[in-house]
Design a protein around this motif. Structure first.
Motif, PDB file in Angstrom:
ATOM      1  N   PHE A 243       0.887  -1.216   0.031  1.00  0.00           N
ATOM      2  CA  PHE A 243       0.060   0.047  -0.110  1.00  0.00           C
ATOM      3  C   PHE A 243       0.858   1.201  -0.035  1.00  0.00           C
ATOM      4  CE2 PHE A 243      -2.609   3.454   2.050  1.00  0.00           C
ATOM      5  CZ  PHE A 243      -3.469   3.531   1.271  1.00  0.00           C
ATOM      6  N   GLU A 256       0.706  11.007   8.085  1.00  0.00           N
ATOM      7  CA  GLU A 256       0.330  10.244   9.030  1.00  0.00           C
ATOM      8  C   GLU A 256      -0.974   9.371   8.657  1.00  0.00           C
ATOM      9  OE1 GLU A 256      -0.193  12.611  12.650  1.00  0.00           O
ATOM     10  OE2 GLU A 256      -1.352  10.734  13.734  1.00  0.00           O
ATOM     11  N   GLN A 257      -1.896   9.825   7.937  1.00  0.00           N
ATOM     12  CA  GLN A 257      -2.949   9.044   7.644  1.00  0.00           C
ATOM     13  C   GLN A 257      -2.577   7.895   6.546  1.00  0.00           C
ATOM     14  OE1 GLN A 257      -6.135   8.305   8.400  1.00  0.00           O
ATOM     15  NE2 GLN A 257      -5.545   9.792  10.072  1.00  0.00           N
ATOM     16  N   ARG A 260      -1.301   5.249   8.726  1.00  0.00           N
ATOM     17  CA  ARG A 260      -2.225   4.350   9.410  1.00  0.00           C
ATOM     18  C   ARG A 260      -3.130   3.554   8.583  1.00  0.00           C
ATOM     19  NH1 ARG A 260      -4.675   7.533  14.505  1.00  0.00           N
ATOM     20  NH2 ARG A 260      -2.560   8.207  15.418  1.00  0.00           N
ATOM     21  N   GLN A 261      -3.689   4.223   7.300  1.00  0.00           N
ATOM     22  CA  GLN A 261      -3.935   3.453   6.424  1.00  0.00           C
ATOM     23  C   GLN A 261      -3.354   2.024   6.005  1.00  0.00           C
ATOM     24  OE1 GLN A 261      -5.070   6.401   3.605  1.00  0.00           O
ATOM     25  NE2 GLN A 261      -7.105   6.484   3.987  1.00  0.00           N
ATOM     26  N   VAL A 264      -3.804  -0.589   8.446  1.00  0.00           N
ATOM     27  CA  VAL A 264      -4.863  -1.308   8.531  1.00  0.00           C
ATOM     28  C   VAL A 264      -5.012  -2.351   7.098  1.00  0.00           C
ATOM     29  CG1 VAL A 264      -7.522  -1.108   8.238  1.00  0.00           C
ATOM     30  CG2 VAL A 264      -6.130   0.674   9.344  1.00  0.00           C
ATOM     31  N   PHE A 265      -4.271  -1.792   6.115  1.00  0.00           N
ATOM     32  CA  PHE A 265      -4.452  -2.613   4.838  1.00  0.00           C
ATOM     33  C   PHE A 265      -3.457  -3.847   5.170  1.00  0.00           C
ATOM     34  CE2 PHE A 265      -6.053   0.524   1.838  1.00  0.00           C
ATOM     35  CZ  PHE A 265      -7.147  -0.053   1.474  1.00  0.00           C
ATOM     36  N   TYR A 294     -11.535  -3.886   5.465  1.00  0.00           N
ATOM     37  CA  TYR A 294     -11.011  -2.580   5.795  1.00  0.00           C
ATOM     38  C   TYR A 294     -12.339  -1.700   6.336  1.00  0.00           C
ATOM     39  CZ  TYR A 294      -8.598   2.121   5.177  1.00  0.00           C
ATOM     40  OH  TYR A 294      -7.931   3.091   5.551  1.00  0.00           O
TER      41      TYR A 294
ATOM     42  N   HIS B 302      -7.765   6.110  15.399  1.00  0.00           N
ATOM     43  CA  HIS B 302      -8.287   6.990  14.104  1.00  0.00           C
ATOM     44  C   HIS B 302      -7.405   6.443  12.921  1.00  0.00           C
ATOM     45  CE1 HIS B 302     -10.318   9.409  11.426  1.00  0.00           C
ATOM     46  NE2 HIS B 302      -9.245   9.821  11.282  1.00  0.00           N
ATOM     47  N   PHE B 303      -8.226   6.044  12.012  1.00  0.00           N
ATOM     48  CA  PHE B 303      -7.711   5.985  10.570  1.00  0.00           C
ATOM     49  C   PHE B 303      -8.891   6.474   9.424  1.00  0.00           C
ATOM     50  CE2 PHE B 303      -9.295   1.905  11.252  1.00  0.00           C
ATOM     51  CZ  PHE B 303      -9.912   1.402  10.046  1.00  0.00           C
ATOM     52  N   GLU B 304      -8.461   6.878   8.347  1.00  0.00           N
ATOM     53  CA  GLU B 304      -9.642   7.500   7.436  1.00  0.00           C
ATOM     54  C   GLU B 304      -9.812   6.447   6.475  1.00  0.00           C
ATOM     55  OE1 GLU B 304      -7.997  10.801   5.596  1.00  0.00           O
ATOM     56  OE2 GLU B 304      -7.929  12.058   7.313  1.00  0.00           O
ATOM     57  N   MET B 305     -11.153   6.470   5.988  1.00  0.00           N
ATOM     58  CA  MET B 305     -11.553   5.512   5.179  1.00  0.00           C
ATOM     59  C   MET B 305     -10.785   5.660   3.815  1.00  0.00           C
ATOM     60  SD  MET B 305     -13.384   3.105   6.143  1.00  0.00           S
ATOM     61  CE  MET B 305     -13.953   2.700   4.545  1.00  0.00           C
ATOM     62  N   ILE B 306     -11.018   4.774   3.001  1.00  0.00           N
ATOM     63  CA  ILE B 306     -10.140   4.708   1.525  1.00  0.00           C
ATOM     64  C   ILE B 306     -10.795   5.382   0.492  1.00  0.00           C
ATOM     65  CG2 ILE B 306     -10.759   2.485   0.660  1.00  0.00           C
ATOM     66  CD1 ILE B 306      -7.224   3.926   1.422  1.00  0.00           C
TER      67      ILE B 306
END
Lengths: 306, 306
Positions: A243, A256-257, A260-261, A264-265, A294, B302-306
C-alpha cells in the motif's frame, strides 16, 4: 519496479491442531509478495533450488509478482518444518534446511538497484546491510528481524536500524532487542537509534505503530477460525509495504494518515492469510475482499465522541 | 440510589517489580465504586471488620460513594496478599484471609432493592443469585466471576448467566467457562445461554464486547508505566457501569453507541488505576482527566476510510 521484496522462498511442512500439510509453498518473500501484489507489482529477490518446479513460478507470476530476479541454483530449495499448539502464537520449529538459501547473497541488477521501495525480510543483518547499500536512491526501506539475529548479530542489526525507515518486529523480539519490558519504552529506544517508524506486531491482539512522538494502535481483525498463523507477519508487512509503495509513488509525501491506512491494509491482508494453510486463502483474495474487511474493522472500533 | 456495587472491601499487601505496600485499602467493591463515582453516586453493599477505621469510610464518602449499606461485623476485615512478576498480567496470591467476608450474605434494604443498576462483583455465584433475586425491578444487572467459581460452582454460575444482562470476564476465564479456545466462539456460547452482553477483558491488549451478532473491539490506553494491575478489572467494570447508570437513567434506551462509549470510559478509568499502587491514582483523577484520555484513545485508533 514498484517494490523489492527480499527473503526466503521455500517449502513448508506445517502441523496445527486443525490439520497438517507437507511441502507447500512458503517463505517470507512469498507471503509478503502475494500480500503486496494486491496494491503493486512486487519483485522478489530470492533463490530456489532445482526442485522448484515451473508451476510455482507460474503461480507467482499469475499474481502480478515479478519472478525475474529469483535465482535458480544447484541443490534443493529452502525447507522449514514446524508445528503450532492451540495458542497458535508460537511457531515450534522441528527442522530447518537452508539448502541453496545458505549461499544467498544477491547482486542487484541495474533496474532493481533503482527501486524506491524495499522490504528486507527476516534474513542475516549482514546480508540486509549489503542489499541496503546497493539501493541507489531509496524512498522507503523496511526490515524485519527475529530473535536469532538479535542474539547472534546485534551490532550489525543496530547498524541497519540506524538506516532503515521502518522496522517490523513482534513484542517478544523488541523486548529482547532493547532490554525494555514496556513496549512504548522499547519502541522509543529504537526510534532514538534512528529508525523512523517502529511497527510492533502483537499477533491476535493487533499492532502498535510508533513514529515521531505519535502512536497508532489497531486491534487485529477478529476471526472465529484461525487455521495456520504461518506467514501472518510477512503478509502483514507485505500489505503495509504494498500500500505504501502504491500511495507514495511519484514522490508523494508520507502522511500520518497514509501510514495508518497502510497498517490497516496490512492487518486486513494478514487476517486472510491465517484462515487457511499456507497461501491458500491469501492467494485467492481480491482487493474487494480486502476493502470489505477494511470497512468492517473501521466499524468494529468505532465509537462516538462524548 | 443510582448503582449498587456488591463485592469485597479489604486490605491488600501488594508486591510488584516496582515496589511493595502493606495494608492498603482494596477489594473489588472499592475499586469499582471509586471508578463509578466519576459518573454517579454508587452504593456499596459489603462488609468490614472492626479494624476498618473511620478514615476509610470518610475517604469513600468524600468520593461520592454511599457507605450506608456497608455492615461492620465483629472480627477482622478481608485481607489479600499477592505479588506480580514483570509480565504484570497474572496476580500470584500468597494469602487470602476472608475474615468477616466469609459470612457475607446481604439482605437488601427497601431502597436498595429498588435500585435499577447493579454490579455483582466477583463473589460466590450462590450469593450473586441471592442478591439478584432481591432486586425488585432491575434495569441492568452485570456480574463478574473468576476461575475459582467456574471450577467449584459451574451450575450456579450458568444459572446466573441466563439472567444477567452483562458478564465481565477475562480471556482465560471465558475459555475455561465455555471450553472453547477461540474468544469469539466462547462469547457466542455465553450469549446463547442468555447473557445479553459479554465483555471480554484482555488486560494490556484491551477489550472485546459481544452483543447480539455485533462486536466492538477496543485496545487498551497505552501506558509507559504500569505500576500495579490490582483492581484494573474492577475499575474497568465500575467505569462501564457508572457511565451506563448515568446514561440510562429515566428509562433511556441502551443504544449500541452508549454501550461502546461505556466501554471506552471503563478502559480509560482503568488506565489510571494501574499507574500507582491501589486506588492512589484512581482516587485523585477528575472527570476532566478521564475525558482527556477518552479523546486521546479516539485519536490513537483513528484512521481514514479509503
Amino acid at each position: 519496479m514498484d517494490l523489492l521484496i527480499i527473503g526466503s522462498i521455500g517449502f513448508d511442512n506445517i502441523k496445527t491442531p486443525f490439520g497438517k500439510v507437507n511441502k507447500i509453498l512458503g517463505g517470507s518473500a512469498v507471503y509478503a509478495s502475494v500480500a503486496a501484489s494486491n496494491f503493486v507489482s512486487p519483485t522478489i529477490i530470492g533463490v530456489v533450488g532445482e526442485d522448484f518446479e515451473n508451476k510455482y513460478f507460474e503461480l507467482l507470476k499469475k499474481h502480478n509478482i515479478d519472478v525475474s530476479q529469483i535465482k535458480v541454483e544447484p541443490g534443493k530449495t529452502f525447507h522449514w518444518e514446524g508445528f503450532y499448539d492451540y495458542d497458535l502464537n508460537t511457531a515450534h520449529t522441528i527442522n530447518t534446511q537452508l539448502n541453496v538459501f545458505s549461499k544467498f547473497n544477491p547482486k542487484l541488477s541495474y533496474e532493481t538497484k533503482n527501486t524506491k521501495f524495499v522490504f528486507l525480510g527476516n534474513i542475516d543483518p549482514d546480508l540486509q546491510l549489503k542489499i541496503y547499500s546497493q539501493i541507489e536512491n531509496p524512498r522507503l526501506i523496511a526490515c524485519d528481524t527475529m530473535n536469532y539475529w538479535i542474539e547472534k548479530k546485534l551490532v550489525k542489526l543496530k547498524k541497519l536500524l540506524k538506516k532503515v525507515d521502518v522496522l517490523f518486529i513482534n513484542e517478544a523480539e523488541i523486548r529482547q532487542l532493547t532490554k525494555e519490558y514496556n513496549i512504548i519504552k522499547s519502541a522509543k529506544k529504537v526510534l532514538s537509534w534512528g529508525t523512523k517508524i517502529v511497527i510492533v506486531k502483537r499477533g491476535e491482539y493487533g499492532v502498535m505503530c510508533f513514529y515521531k512522538n505519535k502512536i497508532f494502535v489497531l486491534p487485529a481483525y477478529p476471526l472465529e477460525k484461525v487455521f495456520d498463523p504461518t506467514g501472518a507477519g510477512d503478509s502483514f508487512a507485505g500489505g503495509v509495504m504494498g500500500f505504501l509503495a502504491y500511495k507514495l509513488k511519484n514522490n508523494k509525501m508520507l502522511t500520518e494518515q497514509v501510514l495508518r491506512q497502510s497498517i490497516v491494509f496490512g492487518t486486513v491482508t494478514a487476517s486472510f492469510c491465517v484462515e487457511d494453510f499456507g497461501i491458500n486463502k491469501l492467494y485467492n483474495v481480491t482487493y474487494r475482499d480486502i476493502l470489505q474487511r477494511y470497512k468492517e474493522i473501521k466499524h468494529l472500533i468505532h465509537f462516538e465522541m462524548i
